[in-house]
Enzyme design. Structure first.
Site, PDB file in Angstrom:
ATOM      1  N   TYR A   1     -23.078  53.650  28.701  1.00  0.00           N
ATOM      2  CA  TYR A   1     -24.041  54.711  28.409  1.00  0.00           C
ATOM      3  C   TYR A   1     -25.214  54.146  27.595  1.00  0.00           C
ATOM      4  O   TYR A   1     -26.385  54.392  27.904  1.00  0.00           O
ATOM      5  CB  TYR A   1     -23.297  55.798  27.631  1.00  0.00           C
ATOM      6  CG  TYR A   1     -24.115  56.989  27.232  1.00  0.00           C
ATOM      7  CD1 TYR A   1     -24.587  57.893  28.176  1.00  0.00           C
ATOM      8  CD2 TYR A   1     -24.374  57.233  25.887  1.00  0.00           C
ATOM      9  CE1 TYR A   1     -25.314  59.014  27.789  1.00  0.00           C
ATOM     10  CE2 TYR A   1     -25.094  58.347  25.488  1.00  0.00           C
ATOM     11  CZ  TYR A   1     -25.564  59.240  26.441  1.00  0.00           C
ATOM     12  OH  TYR A   1     -26.276  60.339  26.047  1.00  0.00           O
TER      13      TYR A   1
ATOM     14  N   LYS B   1     -29.110  54.062  28.564  1.00  0.00           N
ATOM     15  CA  LYS B   1     -30.054  54.801  27.736  1.00  0.00           C
ATOM     16  C   LYS B   1     -31.177  53.912  27.194  1.00  0.00           C
ATOM     17  O   LYS B   1     -32.321  54.330  27.100  1.00  0.00           O
ATOM     18  CB  LYS B   1     -29.300  55.485  26.583  1.00  0.00           C
ATOM     19  CG  LYS B   1     -28.542  56.730  27.037  1.00  0.00           C
ATOM     20  CD  LYS B   1     -29.486  57.682  27.756  1.00  0.00           C
ATOM     21  CE  LYS B   1     -28.872  59.041  28.055  1.00  0.00           C
ATOM     22  NZ  LYS B   1     -29.787  59.883  28.853  1.00  0.00           N
TER      23      LYS B   1
END
Ligand SMILES: *[C@@H]1O[C@H](CO)[C@@H](O)[C@H](O)[C@H]1NC(C)=O
Ligand SMILES: *[C@@H]1O[C@H](CO)[C@@H](O)[C@H](O)[C@H]1NC(C)=O
Ligand SMILES: *[C@@H]1O[C@H](CO)[C@@H](O)[C@H](O)[C@H]1NC(C)=O
Ligand SMILES: *[C@@H]1O[C@H](CO)[C@@H](O)[C@H](O)[C@H]1NC(C)=O
Ligand SMILES: *[C@@H]1O[C@H](CO)[C@@H](O)[C@H](O)[C@H]1NC(C)=O
Length: 655
Positions: free
Chosen positions: A163, A167
């Protein structure tokens, strides 16, 4: 304040079925935008698919009198989402990339599938929607894009490796889109929301969770998407009713080689590590070219062989040792005749310390070493050193006064004032320790005779002012009889101007014999003030400001009148034998300035220099002052005339 509205604008929001995305959709719609509510209708982990989430939001918007349409496509097929906007509303103005899924596992346990899914939804999804929208934005010359990044990406977060990667990938994507879009009025920014949403509900404690309302963030996103907002290529963090900009900064770093022949070694990296990682004065760069230009100037410094802190300022390294500190103390009259002076003269003394005025020496050395010769190189003005008088001195100690070390010293002419009969040049000299902390600040005001009337300002703002002495009689007075050899000793601390030792030169300057350095008289005065009021504790010294009025001859007695004003001591120094004030705090108007120019009939100067060094001088590789200080250039007679060598070679010599 004018209401910021989005009438006529078409806004596409991905992942708008719940949480932040839904809140954005409701806000934009309430401000007049036509909204495409995209949601796949998946669970928080991205599984499943249903149209209910998007439909519910559209229904709510319509109930409130707004305009919206639902879209159920996956962001991986982002072009289809943009098509929904075109089919229904004929255009698109704003794209908010908000869709996301979360799959927490520790790094070693991330499967390829987990990785791909996260990258697909966050990174590739934003890429797909944005690419399609960008083309349309470009045609219409307008567009606003939001990427949703995360504190996990900016700072890292346990269990969120994939993640985080996705991001932070969005930040890079946004940075480049901002650059490519700038000329089409397309702005791209990142939002870093900390919101209570289905993505965060079991990560954040309930009491905080309740304050993390998406309603507090949506207006920040909406503002970034408004036509009036100039922000572009930024990261805005927001949550709980707060917002702030976030960006990368880089330290000033350290040069790892001091000339072109030097090797960079692992050990040098280690040695310089604290400097490399010192974030004081760290800078943000808006463009990679700015960051690279910085490297170019660092390389320039390496070429010049000057070990600078790699910016364009005039920076010099001055190393000093305990011996320098002791020699200086002797130069200003510290003596074993007073037991308490031992602390200035013996390196193993429990309280061994430097006299605070020692720290004018690195400043002076830096000016001598300075490429631009600091006080004589004024843009558009030819000023030769023999016409320059040291008028005023300010010294402030900001850090600890180490008894040895390395000071990186920056010389900067901050102001040139037109005083009619001459120019008053204000030079700031800041010295930093090895950790990059500003430890000493000097300011020299020098008066260049005959360089006035150039139409410059009379009054400036940079010069630290002198304090007027009280009208009452002094609270205290101490005297010191200077030695016949005072200047001969003091000059070894770095001011080798022959005016202070060479009888012929002194005569040329109009003096009966070589004069004492003004800074020596100042050092003696301050030593006496410390003795009178501080028990000779150097650490009690903060700052001084003094004005030089008249010269002192070695052998004369200096008497220092002192007035106490709280923690500040005002002083004035005069020669006891003649009653003439030599250091004052009076207004400059009442000070007499002595013209020290050599008389024009007399010669002169003999220079001795090697052929190789001469060529270096002529081609500008070697500075004459530096050559002199390094002993490469020997000067007999009037050394001040040698100052003319540089310009002479530049303009007339054809080699
Ligand atoms: C973003 O656009 C503005 C003008 O709209 C421009 O001044 C700025 O340089 C752009 N930012 C970047 C990072 O290119
Ligand atoms: C840092 O690197 C320079 C080379 O640029 C080297 O001379 C020096 O010894 C290193 N260490 C420190 C503490 O400056
Ligand atoms: C980056 O841009 C800002 C705003 O335009 C400016 O103040 C700053 O000096 C720039 N940074 C650099 C390193 O040029
Ligand atoms: C060093 O300074 C301390 C504090 O002022 C003082 O108590 C001590 O006597 C001094 N040491 C010597 C050897 O003078
Ligand atoms: C010696 O120095 C101390 C303070 O450092 C001072 O109080 C004292 O008067 C001095 N003694 C002489 C004889 O100058």
């Amino acid at each position: 304040m004018k209401e910021l509205r989005f009438d006529g604008r078409v806004v596409v929001i991905t992942g708008a079925g719940a949480g932040l995305g839904k809140t954005y959709a409701l806000l934009f719609a309430s401000k007049g935008a036509k909204v495409v509510v995209n949601d796949l209708g998946g669970g928080r982990h991205g599984e499943g698919k249903s149209s209910k989430a998007a439909d519910d939001v559209v229904a709510e918007i319509k109930r409130n009198g707004g305009i919206a349409v639902a879209d159920y496509n996956s962001v991986v097929e982002g072009e289809k989402i943009i098509k929904t906007a075109l089919d229904n509303f004929g255009r698109i103005d704003v794209l908010v990339n908000n869709a996301g899924i979360l799959r927490d596992k520790s790094f070693p346990r991330i499967s390829n599938l987990d990785w791909d899914l996260i990258q697909d939804v966050h990174l590739k999804g934003s890429f797909k929607t944005t690419q399609t929208a960008f083309t349309l934005f470009k045609k219409q010359g307008y567009g606003r894009i939001i990427m949703t990044t995360s504190t996990s990406g900016l700072y890292g977060n346990f269990g969120q490796a994939n993640y985080s990667a996705a991001k932070l990938g969005l930040v890079g994507l946004s940075n480049t889109i901002a650059i490519e879009g700038a000329k089409y009025n397309i702005h791209c920014n990142c939002i870093t929301p900390t919101a209570a949403s289905r993505l965060t509900e079991d990560i954040i404690p309930p009491d905080i969770f309740n304050e993390l309302k998406p309603e507090f963030i949506a207006p920040v996103v909406a503002y970034l998407c408004h036509e009036s907002c100039e922000e572009n290529g930024s990261i805005i963090e927001s949550g709980a009713g707060w917002a702030g900009k976030c960006h990368l900064i880089r330290s000033n770093g350290a040069l790892l080689r001091s000339n072109m022949a030097d090797a960079v070694t692992i050990e040098k990296v280690q040695e310089n590590w604290s400097k490399i990682t010192n974030m004081e004065n760290a800078q943000h760069f808006n463009k990679s070219s700015e960051a690279t230009m910085f490297l170019v100037s660092a390389l320039e410094s390496i070429r010049e062989g000057t070990k600078t802190s790699s910016n364009n300022d005039d920076v010099n390294i001055v190393d000093y040792t305990e011996k320098d500190v002791i020699l200086y103390a002797l130069g200003v009259g510290a003596s074993l005749a007073n037991e308490s002076d031992l602390q200035f003269l013996y390196e193993n003394h429990e309280n061994f310390s430097a006299l605070p005025t020692y720290f004018v020496c690195p400043a002076l050395t830096a000016i001598y070493m300075s490429r631009n010769s600091g006080i004589t190189n004024i843009p558009g003005k030819e000023i030769s050193l023999e016409k320059v008088l040291h008028g005023e001195q300010y010294l402030e100690i900001l850090g600890s006064m180490k008894t040895s070390g390395r000071l990186t010293t920056k010389v900067e002419v901050v102001e040139v004032l037109d005083k009619g009969s001459g120019a008053l040049i204000v030079t700031n000299v800041d010295s930093y320790d090895e950790e990059g902390n500003l430890v000493v600040r000097n300011q020299l005001a020098t008066f260049a005779i005959g360089a006035g009337n150039f139409g410059g300002p009379r009054i400036g703002s940079k010069l630290v002012s002198c304090v007027t002495k009280p009208t009452r009689s002094p609270d205290m007075a101490l005297s010191y009889k200077t030695a016949v050899d005072q200047a001969a000793l003091y000059r070894l601390s770095g001011d080798f101007n022959p005016l202070h030792i060479d009888p012929n030169l002194a005569a040329l300057g109009g003096f009966e014999k070589p004069i004492l350095h003004g800074l020596c008289s100042l050092g003696i005065s301050v030593r006496l003030v410390l003795m009178a009021y501080a028990g000779s504790d150097a650490s009690l010294f903060k700052a001084l400001k003094a004005r030089f009025v008249k010269p002192v001859l070695p052998g004369q007695t200096l008497t220092v009148n002192m007035w106490r004003d709280g923690n500040r001591i005002l002083f004035e120094t005069f020669v006891a034998e003649t009653n003439v004030i030599v250091i004052s705090a009076m207004d400059l108007k009442s000070a007499t300035v002595h013209e020290g120019a050599p008389k024009d009939t007399k010669p002169q100067t003999t220079l001795t220099i090697s052929d190789a060094d001469f060529i270096d001088l002529a081609t500008g590789k070697l500075n004459a002052q530096t050559a002199f200080m390094k002993g490469k250039l020997k000067v007999a007679g009037n050394i001040m005339l040698a100052q003319k060598l540089g310009p002479l070679l530049k303009s007339e010599a054809k080699l």
